[in-house]
Design a protein around this motif. Structure first.
Motif, short mmCIF file in Angstrom:
data_model
loop_
_atom_site.label_atom_id
_atom_site.label_comp_id
_atom_site.label_asym_id
_atom_site.label_seq_id
_atom_site.Cartn_x
_atom_site.Cartn_y
_atom_site.Cartn_z
N ALA A 107 27.20 65.58 45.02
CA ALA A 107 28.54 65.38 44.64
C ALA A 107 28.95 63.81 44.75
O ALA A 107 28.21 63.12 45.30
N PRO A 108 30.22 63.47 44.34
CA PRO A 108 30.70 62.30 44.44
C PRO A 108 30.46 61.66 45.96
O PRO A 108 30.93 62.48 46.79
N TRP A 109 30.02 60.74 45.85
CA TRP A 109 29.54 60.13 47.44
C TRP A 109 28.69 60.92 48.33
O TRP A 109 28.61 60.85 49.58
N GLY A 110 27.94 61.92 47.83
CA GLY A 110 27.42 62.75 48.39
C GLY A 110 25.83 62.32 48.80
O GLY A 110 25.59 61.05 48.29
N ILE A 111 25.09 62.74 49.88
CA ILE A 111 23.84 62.07 50.41
C ILE A 111 22.93 63.21 50.50
O ILE A 111 23.32 64.37 50.82
N ASN A 112 21.84 62.74 50.41
CA ASN A 112 20.68 63.58 50.91
C ASN A 112 20.04 62.82 52.23
O ASN A 112 19.64 61.79 52.12
N ALA A 113 20.47 63.26 53.29
CA ALA A 113 20.57 62.72 54.66
C ALA A 113 18.97 62.25 54.97
O ALA A 113 18.12 62.60 54.36
N PRO A 114 19.00 61.15 55.69
CA PRO A 114 17.66 60.71 56.10
C PRO A 114 16.47 61.67 56.52
O PRO A 114 16.96 62.52 57.24
N HIS A 115 15.27 61.78 56.08
CA HIS A 115 14.63 62.66 56.36
C HIS A 115 12.94 61.93 56.00
O HIS A 115 13.05 61.16 55.34
N THR A 116 12.09 63.14 56.09
CA THR A 116 10.76 62.68 55.93
C THR A 116 9.95 63.76 55.23
O THR A 116 10.36 64.86 55.38
N HIS A 117 8.86 63.66 54.45
CA HIS A 117 8.01 64.71 53.84
C HIS A 117 6.63 64.34 54.65
O HIS A 117 6.13 63.34 54.19
N PRO A 118 6.45 65.24 55.51
CA PRO A 118 5.04 64.75 56.40
C PRO A 118 3.66 64.83 55.46
O PRO A 118 2.72 64.16 55.91
N ARG A 119 3.90 65.52 54.53
CA ARG A 119 2.49 65.49 53.82
C ARG A 119 2.52 65.13 52.28
O ARG A 119 1.80 65.53 51.35
#
Length: 222
Positions: free
Chosen positions: A106-118
């Motif tokens: 969405a406008p100004w939406g985020i994919n919050a800080p995260h990691t992919h362990p693999r």
């Protein structure tokens, strides 16, 4: 007799070769056949998924559709939706070491800080303008960030904390490929403040330099 110098050299070579083997193994296993379509109904537990009998495999085991459909970004407070295409959705991805996602913002939406362990992730902007970034490990904690426009591509190295933010007034869409059939995801805020059972408020207060009441309020939100 082998000289002391030669003996040390052989030992160092052995250590390097051993470390190289470990690095080579630190990824999805290489396939040893044309395909290993996942049998989701098998009771056998392995590192990956058991193969179906190749005789009953069909074209649908290598196919999915629907990535043209926008994800609903109103279902959470961060304003994004991730549509995952991994081995659970395409059984034929089993052992092939790759998957992908569509992310709608969405406008100004985020994919919050995260990691992919693999998995390492490579992201392509299909629509919109995004700010993306990742943080290097604790030796520097360097924040590497860039603004991306349509057609731009950015890489997030395996295991590092990263994020995306739509910085436009319209919806944004990205497609990202990941170097694992099942890359996993650890969203930092969810994992830390939403752990079940809770991580002790004393620990989190000290780690984040917050008071315990603030920690408890955050835990209640997750």
């Amino acid at each position: 007799m082998i000289s002391s110098f030669a003996s040390k050299t052989l030992f160092i070579c052995f250590i390097i070769s051993t470390m190289t083997c470990f690095v080579a193994l630190a990824t999805d296993n290489n396939p040893l056949q044309d395909f290993c379509v996942a049998d989701a109904n098998s009771p056998v537990l392995v590192n990956g998924l058991v193969c179906k009998d190749p005789k009953v495999v069909t074209e649908n085991d290598f196919f999915t559709s629907g990535l043209n459909i926008a994800g609903d970004t109103s279902k959470n407070l961060v304003g994004s939706n991730v549509t995952t295409v991994n081995v659970a959705r395409i059984p034929g991805l089993n052992t092939l070491g790759i998957s992908l996602v569509r992310i709608d913002f969405a406008p100004w939406g985020i994919n919050a800080p995260h990691t992919h362990p693999r998995a390492t992730e490579i992201l392509t902007v299909i629509k919109g303008t995004l700010r993306v970034g990742f943080v290097t490990s604790n030796t520097e904690n360097r924040h590497i960030t860039k603004v991306l426009n349509e057609g731009d591509v950015f890489v997030f190295p395996e295991g590092l904390i990263h994020y995306q933010q739509n910085i436009g007034h319209d919806n944004a869409v990205v497609i990202a490929a990941l170097s694992s059939q099942n890359p996993g995801v650890i969203t930092i805020a969810n994992a830390v403040f939403g752990a079940n059972p809770d991580i002790s408020a004393d620990i989190l207060a000290k780690a984040f330099q917050l008071n315990k009441n603030t920690v408890k309020q955050l835990q209640a939100r997750f």
